[in-house]
Design an enzyme around this catalytic site. Structure first.
Site, PDB file in Angstrom:
ATOM      1  N   LYS A   8       0.745  -1.303  -0.030  1.00 20.97           N
ATOM      2  CA  LYS A   8       0.101  -0.019   0.165  1.00 20.97           C
ATOM      3  C   LYS A   8       0.935   1.370   0.097  1.00 20.97           C
ATOM      4  O   LYS A   8       0.724   2.218  -0.829  1.00 20.97           O
ATOM      5  CB  LYS A   8      -0.879   0.099   1.338  1.00 20.97           C
ATOM      6  CG  LYS A   8      -1.788  -1.102   1.157  1.00 20.97           C
ATOM      7  CD  LYS A   8      -2.848  -0.785   2.478  1.00 20.97           C
ATOM      8  CE  LYS A   8      -2.127  -0.776   3.818  1.00 20.97           C
ATOM      9  NZ  LYS A   8      -1.744  -2.189   4.189  1.00 20.97           N
ATOM     10  N   ARG A  83      -9.846   1.701   8.259  1.00 20.53           N
ATOM     11  CA  ARG A  83      -9.834   0.042   8.427  1.00 20.53           C
ATOM     12  C   ARG A  83     -10.571  -0.589   9.395  1.00 20.53           C
ATOM     13  O   ARG A  83     -10.743  -1.539   9.816  1.00 20.53           O
ATOM     14  CB  ARG A  83      -8.459   0.150   9.393  1.00 20.53           C
ATOM     15  CG  ARG A  83      -7.191   0.247   8.637  1.00 20.53           C
ATOM     16  CD  ARG A  83      -5.741  -0.413   9.353  1.00 20.53           C
ATOM     17  NE  ARG A  83      -4.591   0.453   8.805  1.00 20.53           N
ATOM     18  CZ  ARG A  83      -3.561  -0.315   8.620  1.00 20.53           C
ATOM     19  NH1 ARG A  83      -3.250  -1.444   8.687  1.00 20.53           N
ATOM     20  NH2 ARG A  83      -2.671   0.582   8.087  1.00 20.53           N
ATOM     21  N   ARG A 122      11.249  -7.056   4.716  1.00 22.08           N
ATOM     22  CA  ARG A 122      11.009  -5.752   5.393  1.00 22.08           C
ATOM     23  C   ARG A 122      11.737  -5.619   6.739  1.00 22.08           C
ATOM     24  O   ARG A 122      12.381  -4.467   7.165  1.00 22.08           O
ATOM     25  CB  ARG A 122       9.616  -5.198   5.406  1.00 22.08           C
ATOM     26  CG  ARG A 122       9.859  -3.763   5.487  1.00 22.08           C
ATOM     27  CD  ARG A 122       8.136  -3.385   5.436  1.00 22.08           C
ATOM     28  NE  ARG A 122       7.295  -3.424   6.304  1.00 22.08           N
ATOM     29  CZ  ARG A 122       6.096  -2.980   6.161  1.00 22.08           C
ATOM     30  NH1 ARG A 122       5.426  -2.599   5.287  1.00 22.08           N
ATOM     31  NH2 ARG A 122       5.200  -3.425   7.324  1.00 22.08           N
ATOM     32  N   ARG A 128      11.593  -2.410  11.025  1.00 24.24           N
ATOM     33  CA  ARG A 128      10.140  -1.868  11.793  1.00 24.24           C
ATOM     34  C   ARG A 128       9.875  -2.702  13.193  1.00 24.24           C
ATOM     35  O   ARG A 128      10.000  -3.836  12.977  1.00 24.24           O
ATOM     36  CB  ARG A 128       9.047  -1.837  11.014  1.00 24.24           C
ATOM     37  CG  ARG A 128       8.531  -0.396  10.577  1.00 24.24           C
ATOM     38  CD  ARG A 128       7.537  -0.583   9.585  1.00 24.24           C
ATOM     39  NE  ARG A 128       6.358  -0.997  10.038  1.00 24.24           N
ATOM     40  CZ  ARG A 128       5.299  -1.006   9.487  1.00 24.24           C
ATOM     41  NH1 ARG A 128       5.136  -0.338   8.307  1.00 24.24           N
ATOM     42  NH2 ARG A 128       4.065  -1.573   9.724  1.00 24.24           N
ATOM     43  N   ARG A 139      -1.189  -8.786  13.133  1.00 28.84           N
ATOM     44  CA  ARG A 139      -1.671  -7.712  12.241  1.00 28.84           C
ATOM     45  C   ARG A 139      -2.542  -8.374  11.070  1.00 28.84           C
ATOM     46  O   ARG A 139      -3.463  -7.914  10.670  1.00 28.84           O
ATOM     47  CB  ARG A 139      -0.368  -7.057  11.484  1.00 28.84           C
ATOM     48  CG  ARG A 139       0.195  -5.989  12.740  1.00 28.84           C
ATOM     49  CD  ARG A 139       1.392  -5.744  12.380  1.00 28.84           C
ATOM     50  NE  ARG A 139       1.726  -5.151  11.184  1.00 28.84           N
ATOM     51  CZ  ARG A 139       2.726  -5.271  10.421  1.00 28.84           C
ATOM     52  NH1 ARG A 139       3.871  -5.766  10.852  1.00 28.84           N
ATOM     53  NH2 ARG A 139       2.934  -4.667   9.265  1.00 28.84           N
TER      54      ARG A 139
END
Ligand code: ADP
Length: 186
Positions: A8, A83, A122, A128, A139
């Site tokens: 996204k 969301r 990632r 992160r 998630r």
């Protein structure tokens, strides 16, 4: 829209640049607040680190303030909002007030296996805090429970644009522009 790891944020920037509007990413705004140690960041961090959504009233207020900024007046692209069903209703109210309308809700679809691979990748490159295996799994669950139902809401409104998010970044970008019926700027 799309599950964590769907791409996204990457695609949002291309689309927003094309239309000359800001890409408003709730995840990025939360992360900026976390790194600056603001009260909003302190509040949001508890939820983000656990892979849970930040409470609706906190997120809604933040988005309301952001789309009231002058640069969002010609339009905007939202990345990561709404969301939840509550956020859908809040957004409707906000844009009624600002005089905007939703043109499209783009959803990126990606195989679950590919999603995990991308997020673990990632984790290595970006570091992160929420890209650990347990939190990634949570998630994904939260997305399935709370956000996936929004796809039907926007389908019923006739503004849903479903795009295959597998493959190279530029292939996906081309598919999005084709689906939105515009030509990407080179
Ligand atoms: P991703 O979609 O890859 O999980 P984001 O950067 O979009 O990552 O969001 C990171 C985190 O920020 C989410 O897991 C959640 O805790 C919080 N967040 C972002 N957008 C929202 C939202 N609309 N409502 C509630 N929480 C949000």
């Amino acid at each position: 829209m799309g599950p964590p790891g769907a791409g996204k944020g990457t695609q949002a920037r291309f689309v927003a640049d094309h239309f000359g509007v800001p890409a408003i990413s709730t995840g990025d705004i939360f992360r900026a607040n976390v790194s600056q140690g603001t009260p909003l960041g302190v509040e949001a961090k508890r939820y983000m680190d656990a892979g849970e959504y930040v409470p609706d009233e906190v997120t809604n207020r933040m988005v309301r303030d952001r789309i009231d900024e002058p640069d969002a007046e010609p339009g905007f692209l939202l990345d990561g909002y709404p969301r939840t069903l509550d956020q859908v209703g809040e957004l409707d109210g906000m844009i009624k007030h600002t005089g905007h309308a939703l043109d499209a809700a783009v959803v990126l679809t990606v195989d679950p296996e590919e999603l995990v691979q991308r997020l673990l990748q990632r984790a290595q490159t970006d570091g992160r805090a929420d890209d650990t295996e347990d939190v990634i799994r949570r998630r994904q669950e939260v997305y399935t429970e709370q956000t996936a139902p929004l796809i039907e809401v926007y389908r019923e409104r006739g503004i849903l644009v479903e795009v295959d998010g597998m493959g190279e970044v530029d292939e996906v970008t081309t598919r999005i522009f084709d689906a939105l019926d515009v030509i990407p700027e080179s």
